[in-house]
Design a protein around this motif. Sequence first.
Motif, PDB file in Angstrom:
ATOM      1  N   VAL A  72      -4.861  -4.115   1.606  1.00 25.74           N
ATOM      2  CA  VAL A  72      -3.625  -3.556   2.158  1.00 25.74           C
ATOM      3  C   VAL A  72      -2.393  -4.306   1.677  1.00 25.74           C
ATOM      4  N   VAL A  73      -2.437  -5.628   1.727  1.00 25.23           N
ATOM      5  CA  VAL A  73      -1.237  -6.399   1.367  1.00 25.23           C
ATOM      6  C   VAL A  73      -1.203  -6.704  -0.133  1.00 25.23           C
ATOM      7  N   THR A  74      -2.289  -7.317  -0.643  1.00 26.10           N
ATOM      8  CA  THR A  74      -2.259  -7.777  -2.039  1.00 26.10           C
ATOM      9  C   THR A  74      -2.250  -6.618  -3.036  1.00 26.10           C
ATOM     10  N   LYS A  76      -2.161  -3.048  -2.297  1.00 27.18           N
ATOM     11  CA  LYS A  76      -1.275  -1.927  -1.993  1.00 27.18           C
ATOM     12  C   LYS A  76       0.193  -2.311  -2.081  1.00 27.18           C
ATOM     13  N   TYR A  77       0.634  -3.252  -1.234  1.00 29.66           N
ATOM     14  CA  TYR A  77       2.060  -3.545  -1.163  1.00 29.66           C
ATOM     15  C   TYR A  77       2.542  -4.443  -2.311  1.00 29.66           C
ATOM     16  N   VAL A  78       1.895  -5.592  -2.495  1.00 29.00           N
ATOM     17  CA  VAL A  78       2.349  -6.533  -3.526  1.00 29.00           C
ATOM     18  C   VAL A  78       2.064  -5.989  -4.918  1.00 29.00           C
ATOM     19  N   GLY A  79       0.927  -5.319  -5.083  1.00 25.70           N
ATOM     20  CA  GLY A  79       0.557  -4.840  -6.407  1.00 25.70           C
ATOM     21  C   GLY A  79       1.186  -3.527  -6.814  1.00 25.70           C
ATOM     22  N   TYR A  80       1.304  -2.561  -5.867  1.00 29.17           N
ATOM     23  CA  TYR A  80       1.753  -1.216  -6.233  1.00 29.17           C
ATOM     24  C   TYR A  80       3.073  -0.800  -5.571  1.00 29.17           C
ATOM     25  N   ILE A  81       3.116  -0.834  -4.246  1.00 25.61           N
ATOM     26  CA  ILE A  81       4.280  -0.272  -3.556  1.00 25.61           C
ATOM     27  C   ILE A  81       5.575  -0.959  -3.983  1.00 25.61           C
ATOM     28  N   MET A  82       5.532  -2.260  -4.221  1.00 22.32           N
ATOM     29  CA  MET A  82       6.744  -2.980  -4.608  1.00 22.32           C
ATOM     30  C   MET A  82       7.263  -2.571  -5.986  1.00 22.32           C
ATOM     31  N   LEU A  83       6.457  -1.828  -6.747  1.00 23.63           N
ATOM     32  CA  LEU A  83       6.940  -1.316  -8.031  1.00 23.63           C
ATOM     33  C   LEU A  83       7.972  -0.212  -7.833  1.00 23.63           C
ATOM     34  N   ALA A  84       7.940   0.440  -6.671  1.00 25.74           N
ATOM     35  CA  ALA A  84       8.859   1.545  -6.391  1.00 25.74           C
ATOM     36  C   ALA A  84      10.111   0.994  -5.737  1.00 25.74           C
ATOM     37  N   ASP A  85      10.967   0.396  -6.531  1.00 26.52           N
ATOM     38  CA  ASP A  85      12.200  -0.193  -6.015  1.00 26.52           C
ATOM     39  C   ASP A  85      13.406   0.545  -6.583  1.00 26.52           C
ATOM     40  N   ALA A 230      -7.225  -4.185  16.566  1.00 26.78           N
ATOM     41  CA  ALA A 230      -6.835  -5.592  16.674  1.00 26.78           C
ATOM     42  C   ALA A 230      -6.827  -6.266  15.311  1.00 26.78           C
ATOM     43  N   VAL A 231      -7.794  -5.905  14.458  1.00 27.25           N
ATOM     44  CA  VAL A 231      -7.856  -6.484  13.114  1.00 27.25           C
ATOM     45  C   VAL A 231      -6.588  -6.180  12.326  1.00 27.25           C
ATOM     46  N   VAL A 232      -6.005  -4.995  12.556  1.00 24.10           N
ATOM     47  CA  VAL A 232      -4.822  -4.599  11.794  1.00 24.10           C
ATOM     48  C   VAL A 232      -3.653  -5.551  12.010  1.00 24.10           C
ATOM     49  N   LEU A 233      -3.694  -6.330  13.084  1.00 21.30           N
ATOM     50  CA  LEU A 233      -2.601  -7.276  13.330  1.00 21.30           C
ATOM     51  C   LEU A 233      -2.487  -8.313  12.218  1.00 21.30           C
ATOM     52  N   CYS A 234      -3.579  -8.513  11.455  1.00 22.34           N
ATOM     53  CA  CYS A 234      -3.516  -9.502  10.374  1.00 22.34           C
ATOM     54  C   CYS A 234      -2.659  -9.029   9.206  1.00 22.34           C
ATOM     55  N   VAL A 235      -2.397  -7.714   9.101  1.00 17.72           N
ATOM     56  CA  VAL A 235      -1.600  -7.200   7.982  1.00 17.72           C
ATOM     57  C   VAL A 235      -0.210  -6.753   8.440  1.00 17.72           C
ATOM     58  N   THR A 236       0.126  -6.991   9.688  1.00 17.17           N
ATOM     59  CA  THR A 236       1.492  -6.674  10.120  1.00 17.17           C
ATOM     60  C   THR A 236       2.461  -7.527   9.311  1.00 17.17           C
ATOM     61  N   GLY A 238       3.335  -6.339   6.223  1.00 20.68           N
ATOM     62  CA  GLY A 238       3.252  -5.799   4.866  1.00 20.68           C
ATOM     63  C   GLY A 238       4.387  -4.833   4.582  1.00 20.68           C
ATOM     64  N   GLU A 239       4.673  -3.936   5.521  1.00 16.40           N
ATOM     65  CA  GLU A 239       5.770  -2.984   5.343  1.00 16.40           C
ATOM     66  C   GLU A 239       7.115  -3.697   5.361  1.00 16.40           C
ATOM     67  N   ALA A 240       7.251  -4.717   6.215  1.00 15.07           N
ATOM     68  CA  ALA A 240       8.495  -5.496   6.256  1.00 15.07           C
ATOM     69  C   ALA A 240       8.694  -6.250   4.942  1.00 15.07           C
ATOM     70  N   LEU A 241       7.596  -6.687   4.345  1.00 13.90           N
ATOM     71  CA  LEU A 241       7.655  -7.366   3.053  1.00 13.90           C
ATOM     72  C   LEU A 241       8.300  -6.463   2.007  1.00 13.90           C
ATOM     73  N   TYR A 242       7.910  -5.196   2.008  1.00 10.78           N
ATOM     74  CA  TYR A 242       8.484  -4.220   1.070  1.00 10.78           C
ATOM     75  C   TYR A 242       9.928  -3.890   1.418  1.00 10.78           C
ATOM     76  N   ALA A 243      10.207  -3.714   2.714  1.00 14.84           N
ATOM     77  CA  ALA A 243      11.562  -3.353   3.129  1.00 14.84           C
ATOM     78  C   ALA A 243      12.560  -4.463   2.845  1.00 14.84           C
ATOM     79  N   ALA A 244      12.113  -5.728   2.926  1.00  8.13           N
ATOM     80  CA  ALA A 244      13.017  -6.864   2.729  1.00  8.13           C
ATOM     81  C   ALA A 244      13.033  -7.346   1.281  1.00  8.13           C
ATOM     82  N   MET A 245      12.437  -6.589   0.362  1.00 12.48           N
ATOM     83  CA  MET A 245      12.320  -7.020  -1.024  1.00 12.48           C
ATOM     84  C   MET A 245      13.674  -7.275  -1.660  1.00 12.48           C
ATOM     85  N   GLY A 246      14.688  -6.506  -1.272  1.00 10.13           N
ATOM     86  CA  GLY A 246      15.995  -6.658  -1.889  1.00 10.13           C
ATOM     87  C   GLY A 246      16.660  -8.001  -1.629  1.00 10.13           C
ATOM     88  N   HIS A 247      16.177  -8.727  -0.634  1.00 17.01           N
ATOM     89  CA  HIS A 247      16.803 -10.003  -0.312  1.00 17.01           C
ATOM     90  C   HIS A 247      16.422 -11.101  -1.306  1.00 17.01           C
TER      91      HIS A 247
END
Length: 605
Positions: A72-74, A76-85, A230-236, A238-247
């Motif tokens: 989910v994080v490595t 999806k978000y770090v590898g792929y989603i962050m390419l869409a900036d 409950a397990v999903v709390l470990c990836v909370t 990830g979306e904020a990581l993408y949203a705050a990328m511009g900083h």
Amino acid sequence: MPDTQRCTNLNQTDSTDVNALALGALGVVFGDIGTSPLYTLKVCFTGSMGIALTHANILGVLSLILWSLIVVVTIKYVGYIMLADNKGEGGIFVLLDKLTRHGKKIAGFPALFLAVLFGAAFLYGDGIITPAISVLSAVEGLRVATPLADPFVVPITCAVLLGLFLVQRRGTGSIGGVFGWVMAAWFIVIGLLGLVHIVQHPAVLAAVNPLHAAGFFVRNQIHGFIILGAVVLCVTGGEALYAAMGHFGRRPIRAAWLYLVLPCLLLNYFGQGAGLMLVPDIRSNPFYGLVPQAMLIPMVLLATMAAIIASQAMISGLFSLTRQAALLGFCPPIRIVQTCNVQTGQIYVPAVNWALMLGSIALVLVFQESNNLAAAYGLSVTATMVITSIVFFFVTRHVWGWPLWKSAGLLAFFLVFDLAFFGACLFKLAEGGWLTILIAVVCVAMMIAWRGRRTSLGRMFSGAPASLSLDAFLDELASAPVRRIPGAAVYMAASPKDAPVALVRSFRRDQTLHETVVILSMVVLDATQPPPDKLLELGGMDQGIVLLTVRHGAMERPGIPEIMAHARALGIGIRPEETTFYIGRTACPGTWVWPTPPGSREAVA
């Protein structure tokens, strides 16, 4: 006054600069996901839906956490989603903006447009819950140190939250520079605590095998599926990581995640698992169960500081999200403070800041314990994850031109995790998940209501642009009789390519134009762009209309009188006493209407 001295260009390629930005990202971007060990395993093994504490279940939960962080994080978000900036900016509205630039291709998917609004709205709900659950779970460590501290947990949490939101006006560059060192210490400490217990019980490393995750579902069946909530709390985060990328930018964020954050998180989670196998009695708070008694109070203080910083990731992401919403016409004109003279992504939005503060403190007062907040937390995170994956599919397919098999395959891979997490969180709807649904519905209703003032619902949900291009307006002028009136008119434009709304409406109402019409567009220079040859550019246009483009830095405050003086020097016949200025309320982030202190900039978006 915002601190602008520590801002850094996110696109500098020098390794020293990347390291400095990665340190700043630790203090702004990774706080949310970095403090998840405080409560993730505790929620898995305690509470009304907690799973039985057995050796096999511990390995199963750890395996789920490991592969969730990787996929989910490595990936999806770090590898792929962050390419869409968009010029370094991230967030779900950036995905929407990419799609609306291809409006004909998404006109048949109004549900997709609405889904993006709900994805953003769920993030606002997440932004209210994140500070509350992060700080509250950290301060709850005082109960482990001494039961006498129990009455003071909630008041201390509220005081900490108040201080957090009060410092936001200093800007994320300044905050990240200070908080980065704290978070670096946090990750190193939690990694070492986990490593010590892994050495004591290395059998816990067997959880690396994904078969333990599969066996977990076979043994526990529906209860095992519910535990995913409950397990999903470990990836909370990830979306904020993408949203705050511009900083801070993509490269520093990736470096910080791969080289420090991910390894330390895994060490701590596996260390907690080893601790539970050695001493099952620590299940009520396995994170603090790793800490020696003599270090409990210092660790509570460090955890509280880390939890404060955890909230920063979501707060910064929502500042960026709000600006994107304003630029796309989904929220009314809002005060935005630019806190960096180089990186335009570093901003502060007072109205959002105070709304988040009031909401977070209210949640702490109502829910009282972090376990009670966890139910509300998971639903907002997972809903946004699902929507982001679906919208990203349309970006890869229709904007980037990927073949269907590649886009659909990636989407299916992501949705295996996203939908499983979302489905598990639906079981907690009555326990608190209803809260995020309520916040999301209210936010979407407000966005639709505001956007609906400017365009029809059909245009809104088709993704069609609400503005009229200059070329289309000039074609309209060429085919209609135009009556000229004496004097000059200056119209502020949100973009050099769009006709100002005030100009279009004025002409359509009475078919008149001033003798001299100037369309003034203010363009904020991106630090990634090479310096232009001319800061003031004059463009000749048809129908007696002149396009004047002013380019300026993020922290500069160009004055209209000075701009007009330069324009007259370029040959535009404008006399101040005969000129009328038209400034639309939703015109542009380049129209400064509030007085600002030296060194800062405030805009109407």
